[in-house]
Structures are given as C-alpha cells and as structure tokens.
Design a protein around this motif. Structure first.
Motif, mmCIF file in Angstrom:
data_model
loop_
_atom_site.group_PDB
_atom_site.id
_atom_site.type_symbol
_atom_site.label_atom_id
_atom_site.label_comp_id
_atom_site.label_asym_id
_atom_site.label_seq_id
_atom_site.Cartn_x
_atom_site.Cartn_y
_atom_site.Cartn_z
ATOM 1 N N ASP A 1 50.272 30.624 7.683
ATOM 2 C CA ASP A 1 48.885 30.569 8.151
ATOM 3 C C ASP A 1 48.328 29.188 7.841
ATOM 4 N N VAL A 2 47.791 28.538 8.849
ATOM 5 C CA VAL A 2 47.369 27.143 8.702
ATOM 6 C C VAL A 2 45.892 26.991 9.044
ATOM 7 N N MET A 3 45.170 26.295 8.165
ATOM 8 C CA MET A 3 43.800 25.902 8.477
ATOM 9 C C MET A 3 43.727 24.382 8.451
ATOM 10 N N VAL A 4 43.340 23.800 9.571
ATOM 11 C CA VAL A 4 43.228 22.350 9.692
ATOM 12 C C VAL A 4 41.807 21.920 9.351
ATOM 13 N N HIS A 5 41.703 20.882 8.541
ATOM 14 C CA HIS A 5 40.395 20.305 8.267
ATOM 15 C C HIS A 5 40.159 19.154 9.236
ATOM 16 N N ALA A 6 39.139 19.293 10.079
ATOM 17 C CA ALA A 6 38.782 18.260 11.048
ATOM 18 C C ALA A 6 37.459 17.624 10.651
ATOM 19 N N ARG A 7 37.356 16.331 10.811
ATOM 20 C CA ARG A 7 36.093 15.645 10.487
ATOM 21 C C ARG A 7 35.011 15.951 11.521
ATOM 22 N N ARG A 8 35.437 16.129 12.772
ATOM 23 C CA ARG A 8 34.470 16.339 13.854
ATOM 24 C C ARG A 8 34.390 17.819 14.231
ATOM 25 N N SER A 9 33.174 18.328 14.301
ATOM 26 C CA SER A 9 32.974 19.744 14.589
ATOM 27 C C SER A 9 33.477 20.117 15.981
ATOM 28 N N GLU A 10 33.374 19.194 16.940
ATOM 29 C CA GLU A 10 33.835 19.523 18.290
ATOM 30 C C GLU A 10 35.350 19.740 18.344
ATOM 31 N N HIS B 1 38.619 21.043 -5.824
ATOM 32 C CA HIS B 1 38.773 22.287 -5.069
ATOM 33 C C HIS B 1 40.243 22.649 -4.813
ATOM 34 N N ILE B 2 41.154 21.817 -5.295
ATOM 35 C CA ILE B 2 42.584 22.085 -5.104
ATOM 36 C C ILE B 2 43.043 23.093 -6.146
ATOM 37 N N GLY B 3 43.702 24.148 -5.726
ATOM 38 C CA GLY B 3 44.146 25.198 -6.629
ATOM 39 C C GLY B 3 45.168 24.712 -7.640
ATOM 40 N N PRO B 4 45.275 25.382 -8.793
ATOM 41 C CA PRO B 4 46.176 24.935 -9.866
ATOM 42 C C PRO B 4 47.653 25.006 -9.498
ATOM 43 N N ASP B 5 48.000 25.827 -8.515
ATOM 44 C CA ASP B 5 49.403 25.968 -8.125
ATOM 45 C C ASP B 5 49.696 25.402 -6.734
ATOM 46 N N THR B 6 48.715 24.742 -6.138
ATOM 47 C CA THR B 6 48.892 24.200 -4.795
ATOM 48 C C THR B 6 49.879 23.037 -4.804
ATOM 49 N N LEU B 7 50.849 23.064 -3.900
ATOM 50 C CA LEU B 7 51.771 21.947 -3.727
ATOM 51 C C LEU B 7 51.120 20.960 -2.762
ATOM 52 N N ILE B 8 50.963 19.714 -3.198
ATOM 53 C CA ILE B 8 50.340 18.689 -2.363
ATOM 54 C C ILE B 8 51.441 17.920 -1.638
ATOM 55 N N GLY C 1 42.510 29.186 -1.468
ATOM 56 C CA GLY C 1 43.725 29.990 -1.432
ATOM 57 C C GLY C 1 44.933 29.305 -0.835
ATOM 58 N N ALA C 2 44.874 27.978 -0.658
ATOM 59 C CA ALA C 2 45.981 27.267 -0.015
ATOM 60 C C ALA C 2 47.177 27.115 -0.962
ATOM 61 N N ASP C 3 48.352 27.493 -0.479
ATOM 62 C CA ASP C 3 49.591 27.265 -1.226
ATOM 63 C C ASP C 3 50.047 25.820 -1.071
#
Length: 334
Positions: free
Chosen positions: A28-37, A96-103, A73-75
C-alpha cells in the motif's frame, strides 16, 4: 503479496515510478505531493498529470499533501527529492518518522556544502542507524518502468535483512531488485554517472559520434570505480546494476535528463537555456563540484568530472572542454 505500507516523497517522475512498482508488488503506497492538484488527480483519475498523464496507477496507490498523514504507519519512507534540498526537507519531517521505518533513498547526488552522500545526510538529520537507511539504484529510466518494460536495480543496506525486505516490497514481474551491503558503492555509482552523462550528452550535442560516447562510458566507469574504492566500496559493485548498468542507461538514452541537458549544452545553449529545456532536476550539474572535491580529498584522478565541472562553472569553453578530454597524455589503460 505484502501488507506493508510505504510513504513515497515525492510525486516526481522517479518517485511516481517507484510508487507504482511498490503498489504492483502488493504494498500500500501513499505518495506525498507538494501540489494539491497532483494529489487530487492521483486520487480521482488514478494518473499523475504532470509526468505520466497516459498511465493508469494502481488502486492501492493514493496521494496526499500532508507529510504527517503520509508517514503515519509507514514501514518504508522512500525519498525521491533533489539531493540539495534533502537536508532542509527531511528536517521538517524527521519527528514524524516511525521508530521502525526503513528509510530508502532514491537520490543520486552529493550534497554540495558537506560532500555527504544522501544516506549520510539522512542518518545525520534523523539520527537513525545505518541499518535503517537503504539505497535503491540502477539503470532505471522512469518512462520505461511506467510502461512496464523490464528493469533491474540494486537495493543496498548495511543490514542485509532490511535490504531483502525492501527487495520483496519492490519485486514485480517487470522490476527485478538485487541486494547488496555496499551502500557507498551504490551511491557513488549513481552520483558520478550523472556527471559522466552530462559529458556524454555534450559529446552527442556536438556530433562527436558513438565512439566518443563509448570512450566516456568506459573511462567514466574507471574514474567512478577509483573514487568508490578509495572511499571503501567494493569494485564489483561498480560493475553491477548501480554502476555500469546505470552508467550505460544514463549516458546513452534520450530519456536520460542528464544526457539531455548535456546535449543541449553541446548544441550551444547556455546553462539557463538548457535547464529550461530539460525541465527536470539534473543532479550531475548540482553534484559535479562536490564529487570533484571528494576526488581531491581522496587523491583520486577524475578527468571527466574535472573538465565537466570547469565547463559548468564557465572556466573553459565547449571546444576547450572537448579538447581537454582528448588531449590528455597517453598512458596505459587501468
């Protein structure tokens, strides 16, 4: 299929491509976009109108302009932003990065002021250990991947288990990731090839022919390997996907932004004109001086990087740059 969740920052061409890969792999992927459009279009029309208006995105790929919502909740946090803005952007997201999140870094550049690789900047800003920072690098032209054409890459992480975990999260029928623990080699292969690609583009724009491109690829690999080994990388890494593979694709394909930028310069455009015509970030331009500084710090000869850096900073003309590369004293090949 995976139950993992990934946050991909940002919605540019490569970020979108990796988001699609991971969604196709079952993440499951959520993309962060700078532009709302852009975020709205991804959520409603299942397309990214700014980069791939003709490609349908998977239903498991959504978008938001809220970085906190994306990270919840991002892995995996997958970073695909310009290397020179990584530090400032990451500083605002770090808490805001979770303690177990792989960057995971997709960036192929060297920070100008510090000379640090992206993984080093990530560790410095976030305070996470090297085991939680991975790199994805290889011959990956975003347009081809969006079209489902076959590609491969290397996932590098100090923690081999973490590398294999991310390998599973982005393994599809068209995208084959290998694993490595050589983060230094993978990152330097990805960074230096952009400078060599600018040189290859310049040669192409000047009409110097395919022989010249082959020379630049070969000697570019040699100087990349010299620097990488001096900094602790394994030479075999530079013969792999994140080294030779990425170098060939970036130096020869018209889809390569760094090669395209160089080709515009080779045809006589100014730096500003070439940047406007390319319309995307060219990490080779931004990183050339930092890579040259690394080569001097480690006493490594990098003639292609040196000439391209001088040309980009107006110290030599186009013709002088071409002549400088061909008129070096003859020597043994090694």
């Amino acid at each position: 299929m995976s139950n993992d969740r990934a946050a991909v920052f940002s919605a540019g061409s490569w970020g979108t491509a990796v988001a699609k890969i991971m969604a196709d792999a079952g993440t499951d992927v959520m993309v962060h976009a700078r532009r709302s459009e852009i975020a709205d279009a991804i959520n409603t029309s299942r397309r990214n109108p700014a980069y791939f208006p003709d490609v349908d995105l998977p239903a498991s790929l959504t978008a938001t302009t809220d970085p906190v919502a994306a990270l919840d909740g991002a892995d995996y946090l997958v970073l695909s932003i310009p290397a020179q803005t990584l530090r400032s952007n990451l500083a605002s997201w770090a808490t805001h990065i979770g303690p177990d999140t792989l960057i995971v870094s997709l960036m192929k550049g060297i920070e100008q002021d510090s000379g640090l690789r992206a993984s080093q900047v990530i560790a410095e800003v976030t305070g996470v250990s090297a085991d939680r920072v991975a790199v994805l690098s290889g011959p990956n032209l975003a347009r081809e991947i969006m079209d489902g054409r076959p590609a491969a890459a290397t996932v590098a992480c100090a923690d081999e288990v973490a590398a294999r975990r991310f390998q599973t999260a982005c393994h599809t029928r068209y995208f084959r990731p290998y694993t490595s623990t050589d983060v230094i080699g993978c990152e330097l292969g990805g960074a230096v090839k952009n400078v060599v690609a600018v040189a290859a583009g310049v040669a192409s724009g000047m009409g110097l022919g395919d022989n010249a491109t082959a020379v630049l690829v070969t000697r570019g690999l040699a100087e990349t390997t010299r620097l990488a080994m001096a900094m602790g990388a394994h030479p075999a890494t530079l013969a792999g996907m994140s080294g030779l593979g990425d170098l060939v694709a970036t130096c020869t394909s018209p889809l390569s932004r760094n090669r395209t930028f160089g080709a515009y310069l080779g045809r006589g455009l100014t730096l500003d004109e070439a940047a406007a015509a390319t319309r995307q970030t060219t990490e080779g331009v931004k990183s050339a001086e930092a890579i040259l500084a690394l080569s001097r710090a480690h006493d490594v000869e990098m003639p292609i990087t040196e000439v391209i850096s001088a040309f980009l900073h107006g110290k030599v003309t186009l013709d002088e740059a071409a002549a400088a590369l061909m008129q070096r004293p003859p020597k043994s090949e090694r």
